[in-house]
Design an enzyme around this catalytic site. Structure first.
Site, PDB file in Angstrom:
ATOM      1  CG  HIS A   1      -2.078  -0.871   1.175  1.00  0.00           C
ATOM      2  ND1 HIS A   1      -1.980  -2.224   0.969  1.00  0.00           N
ATOM      3  CD2 HIS A   1      -3.408  -0.592   1.288  1.00  0.00           C
ATOM      4  CE1 HIS A   1      -3.202  -2.748   0.965  1.00  0.00           C
ATOM      5  NE2 HIS A   1      -4.084  -1.782   1.149  1.00  0.00           N
TER       6      HIS A   1
ATOM      7  CD  GLU B   1      -5.361   4.259   0.859  1.00  0.00           C
ATOM      8  OE1 GLU B   1      -6.593   4.146   0.764  1.00  0.00           O
ATOM      9  OE2 GLU B   1      -4.645   3.383   1.397  1.00  0.00           O
TER      10      GLU B   1
ATOM     11  CG  ASP C   1      -9.165  -0.618  -1.548  1.00  0.00           C
ATOM     12  OD1 ASP C   1      -8.523  -1.487  -0.955  1.00  0.00           O
ATOM     13  OD2 ASP C   1      -8.990   0.587  -1.346  1.00  0.00           O
ATOM     14  CG  ASN C   2     -11.029  -1.146   2.113  1.00  0.00           C
ATOM     15  OD1 ASN C   2     -10.164  -0.693   1.376  1.00  0.00           O
ATOM     16  ND2 ASN C   2     -10.763  -1.615   3.314  1.00  0.00           N
TER      17      ASN C   2
END
Length: 434
Positions: free
Chosen positions: A228, A231, A328-329
């Protein structure tokens, strides 16, 4: 959509419209990146991809009348270990810090093996019903959660192996590797699980040293990396270049994927160009998460967001960097919505990142490209010899495909239609607190 699919071991799907970019070796004419073909399916595999009208008359099977047929999707960046916790621990500010705090609270209060298993299973049922055949999930891996969640993942991978091919990545802040006992245990769990090392990078005085430790550890244990990265909308944050330089410096031979890379879009042209050049030189792959990034990035109370939060997909692609998009989420503090539906992901990515004009290669960012990045080259394609894992849409053109959610799609696995009923949210009620 109602379609009478034959139940015989060998049949034809006539007059199908295919995204040409995911049909290797097809020699027929194309228009707007689409081609018309007859598919012969035998014993659950694609026997042949023929020009439309060339399927032998004696083979039974429906005339699709130019309906689109796609390969099953590859969703290469998800978080199914934290999915569907919004109703019990919402992100009340809607920003990144609020998401971190809410997930931390929920994890400490509720993430037992049974809780993680139930939510993972729910997520996979959604993805399967929508047509995903390959999925990589990041797993929150601070101690002691890494041992709980990876055990659940291994069980889930075994039980779902004939429906969705699963991969996992350990997710932890890069400063956590300073705890040598914890990091050694995490590496052992990751190695035993056939998973990847991950991590979240951010600026720190000795970032290069930590990256060297991470790359050497991955190399010594034969592990790939999926990180990651950046971000944030802070233009002063650019660890992406440090990662590329670390891969080159350590002569790392494994695969390295970087996700998000939001701050790259905030750089001036010369800085962005230099960074992209280094990313290409190092052979990194990039995945953008447009829906989650638009939700979290540049959120300030009472102010309309100015930035979309996506990375420089067009510039990266032009430099030869493999780029993909993913879910993603899902219904958690990092993204309050979503259903692991790659049609939604692609539709939004096209609009957000201007993946159109032309649309010729658009299908690849949710099919063949992520499949290649995940080292499953037989996925995300339609070709003779591959499994007949297909998604049939009522749409006949890009405009029709991208204008509706395609909720009436038909998903075929091994040449047979599946039950596409989605799980009911009420199944999650016993997990909710209060």
């Amino acid at each position: 959509m109602v379609l009478d699919l034959p139940r015989s071991d060998r049949f034809a799907l006539r007059a199908a419209t295919l995204p040409a970019a995911v049909v290797p070796g097809f020699s027929g004419p194309t228009a707007n990146g689409l081609c018309s073909a007859d598919l012969i399916v035998a014993q659950g595999k694609i026997e042949a991809v023929l020009a439309a009208g060339m399927a032998p008359a004696g083979i039974e099977g429906p005339d699709l009348r130019h309906k689109m047929v796609w390969p099953c999707f590859a969703d290469m960046h998800t978080h199914i270990d934290k999915g569907h916790i919004w109703d019990r621990e919402p992100n009340r500010t809607g920003d990144f810090e609020g998401a971190l705090a809410a997930v931390r609270t929920d994890r400490e209060a509720s993430w037992t093996a049974d809780d993680v298993k139930t939510r993972m299973e729910f997520s996979l049922r959604c993805a399967y019903a929508h047509g995903t055949g390959l999925l990589r999930t990041h797993i929150d891996s601070l101690a002691p959660q890494h041992r709980i969640s990876f055990e659940v993942f291994r069980d889930m991978r075994a039980r779902w192996k004939d429906r969705i091919a699963l991969q996992a990545v350990a997710l932890f802040p890069i400063d956590a590797l300073d705890d040598e006992a914890y990091f050694a245990d995490l590496v052992s769990v990751v190695s035993a699980s056939g998973a990847l090392l991950g991590g979240v990078t951010y600026p720190m005085p000795d970032l290069d040293r930590r990256l060297d430790v991470l790359f050497r550890t991955a190399s010594d244990n034969g592990l790939d990396l999926d990180l990651h990265v950046d971000e944030t909308q802070d233009r002063n944050v650019l660890t992406l270049r440090a990662i590329a330089e670390a891969k080159l410096r350590n002569r790392f031979e494994g695969a390295v994927t970087v996700g998000h890379c939001c701050s790259l879009a905030r750089q001036d042209d010369s800085t962005a160009e230099a960074t992209i050049g280094k990313v290409a030189e190092a052979g990194l792959s990039v995945v953008s998460l447009p829906m989650c990034n638009m939700y979290l990035q540049d959120r300030q109370p009472g102010r309309t967001p100015r930035s979309r939060g996506i990375t420089l997909l067009h510039e990266l692609k032009a430099a030869g960097v493999p780029v993909a998009v993913a879910s993603d989420n899902t219904r958690d503090p990092f993204y309050a919505y979503g259903d692991l539906d790659m049609v939604e992901v692609l539709r939004e990515a096209v609009r957000i990142a201007h993946l159109d004009h032309p649309l010729d290669d658009a299908a690849t960012v949710v099919t063949s490209l992520p499949a290649d990045i995940l080292k499953v080259p037989e996925a995300g394609r339609i070709a003779a010899g591959l499994s007949a894992d297909l998604v049939i849409f009522n749409a006949r053109s890009w405009s029709e495909f991208l204008s509706r959610p395609q909720a009436d799609r038909i998903v075929m696995r091994n040449g047979m239609g599946i039950d596409r009923r989605l799980p009911d949210y009420c199944e999650l009620d016993p997990l909710m607190r209060g």
